[in-house]
Design a protein around this motif. Structure first.
Motif, PDB file in Angstrom:
ATOM      1  N   GLY A  79      41.280  78.772  -1.610  1.00 12.27           N
ATOM      2  CA  GLY A  79      40.169  78.951  -0.503  1.00 12.27           C
ATOM      3  C   GLY A  79      38.912  78.159  -1.146  1.00 12.27           C
ATOM      4  N   SER A  80      38.576  78.541  -2.117  1.00  9.95           N
ATOM      5  CA  SER A  80      37.492  77.785  -2.712  1.00  9.95           C
ATOM      6  C   SER A  80      37.979  76.366  -3.233  1.00  9.95           C
ATOM      7  CB  SER A  80      36.742  78.461  -3.653  1.00  9.95           C
ATOM      8  OG  SER A  80      37.721  79.000  -4.673  1.00  9.95           O
ATOM      9  N   PHE A  81      39.153  76.071  -3.460  1.00  8.90           N
ATOM     10  CA  PHE A  81      39.623  74.791  -3.869  1.00  8.90           C
ATOM     11  C   PHE A  81      39.149  73.635  -2.699  1.00  8.90           C
ATOM     12  CE2 PHE A  81      42.505  71.363  -3.743  1.00  8.90           C
ATOM     13  CZ  PHE A  81      42.377  70.908  -5.029  1.00  8.90           C
ATOM     14  N   LEU A  82      39.401  74.260  -1.333  1.00 10.49           N
ATOM     15  CA  LEU A  82      39.226  73.196  -0.295  1.00 10.49           C
ATOM     16  C   LEU A  82      37.971  72.635  -0.341  1.00 10.49           C
ATOM     17  CD1 LEU A  82      40.337  71.433   1.863  1.00 10.49           C
ATOM     18  CD2 LEU A  82      40.243  73.258   3.331  1.00 10.49           C
ATOM     19  N   SER A  83      37.110  73.735  -0.342  1.00 10.35           N
ATOM     20  CA  SER A  83      35.572  73.200  -0.406  1.00 10.35           C
ATOM     21  C   SER A  83      35.145  72.349  -1.319  1.00 10.35           C
ATOM     22  CB  SER A  83      34.766  74.843  -0.593  1.00 10.35           C
ATOM     23  OG  SER A  83      33.647  74.636  -0.061  1.00 10.35           O
ATOM     24  N   TYR A  84      35.511  72.676  -2.660  1.00  4.16           N
ATOM     25  CA  TYR A  84      34.982  71.858  -3.642  1.00  4.16           C
ATOM     26  C   TYR A  84      35.684  70.668  -3.798  1.00  4.16           C
ATOM     27  CZ  TYR A  84      33.087  75.857  -6.307  1.00  4.16           C
ATOM     28  OH  TYR A  84      32.377  77.065  -6.746  1.00  4.16           O
ATOM     29  N   PHE A  85      37.016  70.447  -3.354  1.00  2.00           N
ATOM     30  CA  PHE A  85      37.676  69.252  -3.209  1.00  2.00           C
ATOM     31  C   PHE A  85      36.908  68.117  -2.100  1.00  2.00           C
ATOM     32  CE2 PHE A  85      41.674  66.737  -1.288  1.00  2.00           C
ATOM     33  CZ  PHE A  85      41.699  66.022  -2.342  1.00  2.00           C
ATOM     34  N   ILE A  86      36.721  68.736  -1.105  1.00  2.00           N
ATOM     35  CA  ILE A  86      36.049  67.875  -0.308  1.00  2.00           C
ATOM     36  C   ILE A  86      34.624  67.448  -0.918  1.00  2.00           C
ATOM     37  CG2 ILE A  86      34.682  67.884   1.986  1.00  2.00           C
ATOM     38  CD1 ILE A  86      36.962  69.711   3.096  1.00  2.00           C
ATOM     39  N   ASP A  87      33.929  68.374  -1.422  1.00  2.00           N
ATOM     40  CA  ASP A  87      32.747  67.993  -2.035  1.00  2.00           C
ATOM     41  C   ASP A  87      33.020  66.774  -3.283  1.00  2.00           C
ATOM     42  OD1 ASP A  87      31.223  69.996  -0.800  1.00  2.00           O
ATOM     43  OD2 ASP A  87      30.820  71.190  -2.177  1.00  2.00           O
ATOM     44  N   GLU A  88      33.989  67.005  -4.134  1.00  2.00           N
ATOM     45  CA  GLU A  88      34.404  66.165  -4.959  1.00  2.00           C
ATOM     46  C   GLU A  88      34.692  64.836  -4.350  1.00  2.00           C
ATOM     47  OE1 GLU A  88      33.831  66.329  -8.041  1.00  2.00           O
ATOM     48  OE2 GLU A  88      33.268  68.340  -8.313  1.00  2.00           O
ATOM     49  N   LEU A  89      35.511  64.652  -3.432  1.00  2.00           N
ATOM     50  CA  LEU A  89      35.773  63.511  -2.591  1.00  2.00           C
ATOM     51  C   LEU A  89      34.592  62.873  -2.310  1.00  2.00           C
ATOM     52  CD1 LEU A  89      39.014  64.578  -0.568  1.00  2.00           C
ATOM     53  CD2 LEU A  89      38.944  63.050  -2.571  1.00  2.00           C
ATOM     54  N   TYR A  90      33.571  63.472  -1.820  1.00  2.00           N
ATOM     55  CA  TYR A  90      32.482  63.036  -1.343  1.00  2.00           C
ATOM     56  C   TYR A  90      31.467  62.413  -2.312  1.00  2.00           C
ATOM     57  CZ  TYR A  90      27.552  63.246   0.734  1.00  2.00           C
ATOM     58  OH  TYR A  90      26.205  62.568   1.173  1.00  2.00           O
ATOM     59  N   ASN A  91      31.504  63.237  -3.460  1.00  2.00           N
ATOM     60  CA  ASN A  91      30.693  62.793  -4.602  1.00  2.00           C
ATOM     61  C   ASN A  91      31.872  61.849  -5.812  1.00  2.00           C
ATOM     62  OD1 ASN A  91      28.312  64.157  -3.990  1.00  2.00           O
ATOM     63  ND2 ASN A  91      29.329  66.194  -4.226  1.00  2.00           N
ATOM     64  N   ALA A  92      32.538  61.356  -5.010  1.00  2.00           N
ATOM     65  CA  ALA A  92      33.664  60.602  -5.975  1.00  2.00           C
ATOM     66  C   ALA A  92      33.234  59.952  -7.045  1.00  2.00           C
ATOM     67  CB  ALA A  92      34.539  59.796  -5.021  1.00  2.00           C
ATOM     68  N   ASP A  93      33.899  59.742  -8.046  1.00  2.00           N
ATOM     69  CA  ASP A  93      33.945  59.068  -9.281  1.00  2.00           C
ATOM     70  C   ASP A  93      34.973  57.941  -9.238  1.00  2.00           C
ATOM     71  OD1 ASP A  93      33.606  58.052 -11.867  1.00  2.00           O
ATOM     72  OD2 ASP A  93      33.366  59.721 -13.041  1.00  2.00           O
TER      73      ASP A  93
END
Lengths: 263, 263, 263
Positions: free
Chosen positions: A238-252
């Motif tokens: 559940g929390s993975f999806l939320s963090y994953f989308i944030d990480e894609l947005y803040n991508a390195d």
């Protein structure tokens, strides 16, 4: 290769390609959210009456057979023909190929007639399309990407396309070269639509790529980087999806590019 | 009973049943995510051309009438017939029964012809199916589970099935026995698809259950445990869903089993 | 005006209107979740056989053309006619108007025949409907709300309706008066369905509003307040959605009302 990936990801965010998804009913929302997070722009549409208007303005087309029926298959064929007419790249996600004859045959028919430049699926789907009897269990994969290298190469050669296979290590081939992408997190298989979204982002990268091989690798590299980081922060899917989308947005993008090796 | 529930939940995660959902368009994504979180495997498909292929490989079938139309009703009937032919359990979610004649009649028709082993709904839907005039308001419930015990028993006897009713206290009956499940959180009614996902997880539990009564109780026990824990962590329905999926993934089966009492 | 907005929002939560959405496949889940979070009750249904039963019991109807096809258009027309017969307010979201002739013409046809009391869209869609050639890019907006004030006024006068346009500053007009709503966060454009959900909440506010102008302003004020607060807490669009739904649930109506100015 790593430099190409880096440049492809930077160009994708800068140009914000419009990706048209004719995709399954389960993943439409998460596909759209992930396309937006990576910097692309999504459009979902299937009415044959508007497909020519839309295909003219899009930058790439995704055909995903996850909840196919005769109406959706007809729309995919019409959209695919317009994509070829207007020279827009097409990426196929053969969801569940091997689980039913309808899925296997629809995917093969699209490969023969629309000629997508990339097929993006899991090991079982690639096995099924390569003519092996895949031990497909629903739409999840029971074959790891590294078990199907030969089949993926064969499929790529037969249809003159690139085959991108997700797994613990992702594997992408154009029939000759093989690239591997390291990273991600096992929770990526426990959130519906992550695989389908990798396909959508593959189309977004393809829209600005030097060639389909680099486009396919770039998308998987971005997912491997964001997935690994999200996996370290979350407490479950559940929390993975939320963090994953944030990480894609803040991508390195540099971290993403470093995850690629050539086999 | 508590030991049966514990064993059912453990078996469900261990065997990872493939649950085929012909369900409404609103909840497909959350249903799939919740099935994955509890350890099951989802497949959504409605094309009549592939239903026999798929029903052969699934472990349970969910029929959910939440956004029904004539095409979906036809698919549900075909899939239900194949499920009976191949001896796969069927669970019905009569979403919005009572709100329109189409919904009430479709649910009753499925009960008569497909004979699902479990009906899982809210109090208003069960009232409507039991022949009372439910004060149904949309697809939300205005009747608490504990107000419809007699109607649920009658419905279970009439159709030789198990009736599972969500509410502040969940109530499950096979027409003779009545089980209650304590826990959860009021926010579960403010996230779309939690009820429909309880139905999907009921099918997952049923796929490995000794009998439908235990299967139905086990799913509600798992939801009551995870819902109560998520409710203590969240700040509203947005964060609730994320915590709830995490709690289902990290489930405490002993805590779940302890929530069951026999009436 | 601010007092009207405050009272409208309080009445909306107190009366919990039932909002019927015939909407696009991408946003159904988030629309339902956001309606529940603000205190309304959602129903999604499109089968013509049940539309009269349902329209009788609803408090407002949303017509959203985001993934339109001939079946959905037919359902929208039937539901719209029943809404007029039973005097239920209709709100139109012309998603992607300007991107295809089908979308532009369907939106205009609904405006002419169903006569919705509010049109809620983005700047490009409003431009397209006002007869300008909108530089629409997919379903995202390339025109800011403040660039289309004249077109929105004209559209409102022509169809005797209220036009509500989202943007950095939201702009709402009944053809004469113009209201502005300040707040929100740029991430609101990077989560699919936030705009469509603003339309759904507009319908919920309209169901209890003194008039459509106040209803339309109230919904945008609520979103501006919750969006600004969520934007301060999140790390990207993934966590934004979760916080945004929590903030809508825990809404501060006085803060919302203060965001409105009359032009």
């Amino acid at each position: 290769m790593q430099k190409d990936v880096l440049e492809n990801l930077q160009a994708m965010r800068q140009k914000s390609p419009l990706v048209h998804c004719i995709t399954n009913l389960v993943v439409m929302q998460v596909n759209a959210n992930i396309l937006l997070a990576v910097g692309a722009s999504p459009i979902m549409a299937h009415a044959q009456e508007e497909l020519e208007d839309l295909v003219k303005i899009i930058n790439a087309l995704v055909l995903n057979i996850g909840t196919l029926d005769k109406h959706m298959i007809a729309s995919m064929n019409v959209a695919g023909d317009f994509a070829n007419k207007y020279k827009k790249p097409v990426v196929l996600d053969p969801v569940g190929a091997g689980a039913s004859r309808l899925r296997t045959e629809t995917a093969l028919s699209i490969l023969r007639t629309i000629k997508p430049c990339i097929i993006r699926g899991n090991g079982s789907e690639i096995m099924a399309l390569a003519g092996e009897i895949g031990e497909t269990k629903g739409v999840d994969s029971t074959k790891d990407s590294l078990e199907v290298v030969d089949e993926a190469k064969q499929l790529a050669k037969t249809f003159q396309t690139v085959v991108s296979v997700s797994g613990e290590v992702d594997m992408i081939t154009d029939g000759t070269r093989v690239a591997y992408v390291h990273g991600g997190n096992p929770l990526m298989t426990l959130v519906t639509g992550i695989g389908c979204s990798a396909t959508a982002v593959t189309a977004a990268c393809m829209a600005v790529a030097k060639n389909p091989f680099i486009g396919a690798v770039s998308a998987m590299a971005l997912f491997a980087s964001a997935g690994e980081k999200a996996g370290k922060k979350c407490q479950g899917p559940g929390s993975f999806l939320s963090y994953f989308i944030d990480e894609l947005y803040n991508a390195d993008y540099e971290d993403a590019a470093k995850r690629v090796t050539l086999g």
